[in-house]
Design an enzyme around this catalytic site. Structure first.
Site, PDB file in Angstrom:
ATOM      1  N   HIS A  59      50.826 -22.892   8.278  1.00 63.62           N
ATOM      2  CA  HIS A  59      51.460 -22.508   9.550  1.00 63.62           C
ATOM      3  C   HIS A  59      52.447 -23.166   9.391  1.00 63.62           C
ATOM      4  CE1 HIS A  59      47.620 -21.942  10.810  1.00 63.62           C
ATOM      5  NE2 HIS A  59      47.395 -21.645  11.753  1.00 63.62           N
TER       6      HIS A  59
ATOM      7  N   LEU B  62      45.517  -7.687  15.365  1.00 61.99           N
ATOM      8  CA  LEU B  62      45.826  -8.836  14.582  1.00 61.99           C
ATOM      9  C   LEU B  62      46.082  -7.988  13.401  1.00 61.99           C
ATOM     10  CD1 LEU B  62      43.881 -11.515  14.882  1.00 61.99           C
ATOM     11  CD2 LEU B  62      44.892 -11.500  12.596  1.00 61.99           C
TER      12      LEU B  62
ATOM     13  N   ALA C  14      55.679 -17.358   9.952  1.00 60.96           N
ATOM     14  CA  ALA C  14      55.925 -16.886   8.563  1.00 60.96           C
ATOM     15  C   ALA C  14      55.266 -16.852   7.379  1.00 60.96           C
ATOM     16  CB  ALA C  14      57.483 -17.121   8.342  1.00 60.96           C
ATOM     17  N   ASP C  15      54.431 -17.618   7.291  1.00 57.11           N
ATOM     18  CA  ASP C  15      53.134 -17.518   6.310  1.00 57.11           C
ATOM     19  C   ASP C  15      52.268 -15.854   7.004  1.00 57.11           C
ATOM     20  OD1 ASP C  15      53.276 -20.973   6.980  1.00 57.11           O
ATOM     21  OD2 ASP C  15      53.687 -19.989   8.107  1.00 57.11           O
TER      22      ASP C  15
ATOM     23  N   GLU D  65      51.481 -10.393  17.840  1.00 61.10           N
ATOM     24  CA  GLU D  65      49.711 -10.978  18.419  1.00 61.10           C
ATOM     25  C   GLU D  65      50.293 -11.652  19.663  1.00 61.10           C
ATOM     26  OE1 GLU D  65      48.677 -12.458  15.094  1.00 61.10           O
ATOM     27  OE2 GLU D  65      48.565 -10.683  13.801  1.00 61.10           O
TER      28      GLU D  65
ATOM     29  N   PRO E 216      50.807 -10.500   4.849  1.00 58.39           N
ATOM     30  CA  PRO E 216      49.959  -9.165   4.711  1.00 58.39           C
ATOM     31  C   PRO E 216      50.909  -7.763   4.989  1.00 58.39           C
ATOM     32  CG  PRO E 216      48.730 -10.342   6.036  1.00 58.39           C
ATOM     33  CD  PRO E 216      50.146 -11.219   5.588  1.00 58.39           C
TER      34      PRO E 216
ATOM     35  N   GLU F 222      49.032  -7.537  10.536  1.00 58.39           N
ATOM     36  CA  GLU F 222      50.356  -7.811  10.464  1.00 58.39           C
ATOM     37  C   GLU F 222      51.715  -6.502  10.145  1.00 58.39           C
ATOM     38  OE1 GLU F 222      48.690  -9.809   9.815  1.00 58.39           O
ATOM     39  OE2 GLU F 222      49.053 -11.810  10.951  1.00 58.39           O
TER      40      GLU F 222
END
Lengths: 344, 328
Positions: free
Chosen positions: B129, B58, B84-85, B29, B89, B60
């Protein structure tokens, strides 16, 4: 809205296969692969019910959707990304009855995974069959990735990915169709709509009647075909392949079919569907239907049908004997192929 | 040699590898026109074109799984997950697909793929984040997990990750992206091998094994303790899977005391694995219990600066922990 089979020209009357560009030999080959897929499957149930194998997952009833679409592809040039019922696809792309039985009994020689995966989890780089896992829907995105690679290389190879209507509920299915649409990727999304996600009927999975209608939301064509009419499936797939090779993007083909067996050998389908319903669909089975067509078209004689039966039975007998006497993986194999250095 | 920040070093690594190998491509993204939210891919699309530096939807799972398809078909993709959060998904794709491809195909298919993601807290990123996700991926055989903390390590390890035949989760501590500069080599001279820890400070009294942003804080704590006469040896793991057990064992056998210092939640964190392995392998050399100095067991790092600071182990807390060990 999706195109319906009725709207497709059923060209050729008594010789539909020739009108579709299929020779008599090609039509017979499709028939034999369907027969072989069924015969292997029936043998698997037999072996399972004798207590000699723990698990069967079945292709029965879906052979036309599988072989009819695979026959529109070019093995070794195109890729297939199947799911765990796609015996007909795998056989068309080069798996043999022996390979099937070796995997079924989890033997070391199993070319798919050397006994690591459950039955019907195909995979062969050489045969352009992508290795797949059990979580459904994930494979649709891999098909988009492979098709993106073909596009980046300027090749006109097509990637066909297969899934049930159950998998179509997964987010990955949506993501894959959206991604393939954006980049006009050469993907065939082939949904074998067999009516059930294990026990959950279609009307509890989605509010629409034709899953192919979703294609419109992504911006590419959706086609509904009678998934038990192998020539109708071939016709739809053939058109979609031509379109994909021209760079015009993906197609969603919904092949309406029926899972004749329970979900697996561990499932009892009497708990969620009526015997009458199954009986009704047995009347519409794709293999007798195609046999009847071929007889009417004077392509299949009784004698030839017997020959095919004998050949298929011999092949399944040989495969069973071969796999039953083949060695298991050795316990040392457990630790191999986690990383590349162990693969050498 | 040029002075580079960590994020510049990441960009240099990508540019050099794309220049060297036409199979290397980048997707994610905002990685294209915008050049990434942290500018890690700035200028790459202009240089290598929109196909090799591709902006994705958008989504993942798409980013990882399409990259996997590319990898299976001969490309060397570097997928960026913006934080990384947001790798969760794609968790099914990473764990059930990417990591298992080689094993489940008995070595027939491989998946040479790098998944880059900024990790860790301290930048007022709030709950979503700031997370440290390494333990999830370190638990998965088939993956490699890298977490550098200096510009030179970031560049050298990323270049090696791109060349690696197996999938690599490459976590970049975002708090260190622009925290400092150092001389970074160019080309193959910059390469660093995966799986090698760095002994970044020698000391005879206590070993601190760390990685990521806390390397910086641990070194501050070590400098403070030196004034008190406590000599701390600091090891930066750099690669978490496979991790460099031998370097750590060597240090602990010299000092007899060890703390694992990590930012993630304490329970089940990667430091717990390091602690267990060391306790098992060098019990006879230990003069004190193997200790974890880690983030608290709260779901994630809050947005409020007071709470963020309370979450992140600082030099005082790390020094206190190491002092206790030294005096044990």
């Amino acid at each position: 809205m999706a195109t319906k089979t009725q709207e497709l020209t059923q060209k050729g009357g008594q010789h539909r296969h020739r009108a579709l560009g299929l020779s008599d030999e090609a039509a017979l080959r499709i028939y034999e692969v369907m027969r072989l897929a069924r015969a292997i499957d029936e043998r698997m149930w037999l072996i399972n019910r004798q207590g000699r194998a723990p698990f069967v997952i079945s292709c029965q009833g879906q052979e036309a959707a599988q072989v009819g679409s695979a026959a529109a592809l070019e093995p070794k040039k195109d890729w297939v990304v199947p799911y765990y019922r796609d015996a007909g696809v795998a056989l068309w792309f080069g798996m043999t009855a022996r390979d099937e039985m070796l995997q079924f009994l989890a033997r070391k020689e199993d070319p798919n995974s050397a006994g690591r995966q459950m039955p019907r989890h195909y995979g062969s780089r050489e045969r352009h069959i992508l290795t797949t896992g059990s979580p459904v829907g994930a494979q649709l995105l891999h098909a988009a990735g492979i098709a993106l690679a073909s596009k980046m290389r300027g090749e006109d190879a097509v990637t066909a990915t297969y899934f049930g209507e159950g998998s179509s509920s997964q987010g990955d299915a949506h993501e894959a169709m959206n991604f393939a649409a954006i980049h006009k990727l050469a993907v065939l999304f082939i949904c074998e709509n067999n009516g059930y996600a294990i026990s959950v009927p279609q009307n509890h999975q989605m509010a629409i009647k034709d899953l192919a209608d979703r294609a419109a939301g992504y911006g590419f064509p959706g086609v509904v075909v009678d998934g038990n009419d192998v020539l109708a499936v071939y016709e739809a797939a053939h058109e979609a392949v031509k379109r994909a090779r021209r760079g015009e993007g993906p197609t969603l083909i919904e092949a309406k079919t029926y899972r004749i067996t329970a979900h697996s050998s561990d499932d009892d389908d009497k708990r969620y569907r009526q015997a009458e319903e199954v009986a009704l669909w047995r009347e519409k089975e794709p293999i007798p239907r195609f046999a009847q067509y071929l007889r009417q078209a004077r392509v299949l004689s009784e004698e030839l049908d017997r020959e095919i039966s004998d050949r298929v039975n011999r092949e399944v007998d040989d495969a069973t004997d071969y796999a039953e006497s083949a060695p298991d993986p050795s316990p040392d194999d457990l630790l191999k192929h986690v990383y590349a250095q162990e693969s050498r | 040699m040029a002075e580079r920040t960590l994020v510049q070093a990441v960009r240099d690594a990508l540019a050099e590898e794309m220049e060297r190998d036409p199979r290397v491509c980048v997707l994610g993204e905002d990685v294209g026109l915008k050049g990434g939210v942290f500018k890690a891919t700035e200028g790459l699309q202009a240089r290598f074109g929109p196909e090799r530096v591709m902006d994705t939807p958008l989504a993942e799972s798409s980013i990882v799984a399409v990259a996997q398809g590319l990898a299976l078909e001969g490309y060397r993709p570097v997928a960026e997950i913006q934080f990384a959060d947001y790798s969760f998904p794609a968790f099914n794709q990473i764990v059930n697909e990417v990591a298992r491809i080689r094993y489940r195909s008995n070595g027939d298919f491989g998946c040479p793929l790098v998944i880059r993601a900024p990790t860790g807290g301290g930048v007022r990123g709030g709950l979503y984040h700031s997370q440290s996700v390494e333990a999830f991926y370190c638990h998965v055989p088939g993956l490699k997990v890298v977490l550098p903390s200096t510009p030179a390590d970031a560049k050298g390890l990323l270049k090696s990750a791109v060349r690696d035949p197996d999938p690599v989760i490459f976590l970049e501590p975002k708090k260190l992206y622009r925290a400092g500069r150092e001389e970074v080599a160019e080309g193959d001279g910059a390469l660093r091998r995966l799986g090698e820890a760095a002994l970044v400070r020698a000391g005879r009294d206590v070993t601190a094994i760390t990685y990521g942003y806390l390397r910086v804080v641990t070194l501050q704590a070590a400098a403070r303790l030196q004034e008190e006469g406590i000599e701390v040896e600091v090891v930066d793991l750099r690669t978490l899977r496979p991790w460099d057990v031998e370097t750590c064992l060597g240090s602990v056998r010299r000092t007899g005391r060890v703390a694992v210092v990590y930012e993630a939640n304490r329970t089940g964190g990667f430091g717990a694995e390091v602690a267990a392995e060391l306790a098992e392998r060098c019990f006879e050399s230990l003069d004190a219990p193997v200790t974890r100095l880690a983030g608290p067991d709260v779901p994630a790092m809050p947005f409020s600066p007071a709470l963020e600071q309370a979450f992140l182990p600082d030099a005082d807390r790390i020094a206190a922990g190491l002092r206790r060990l030294a005096r044990f």
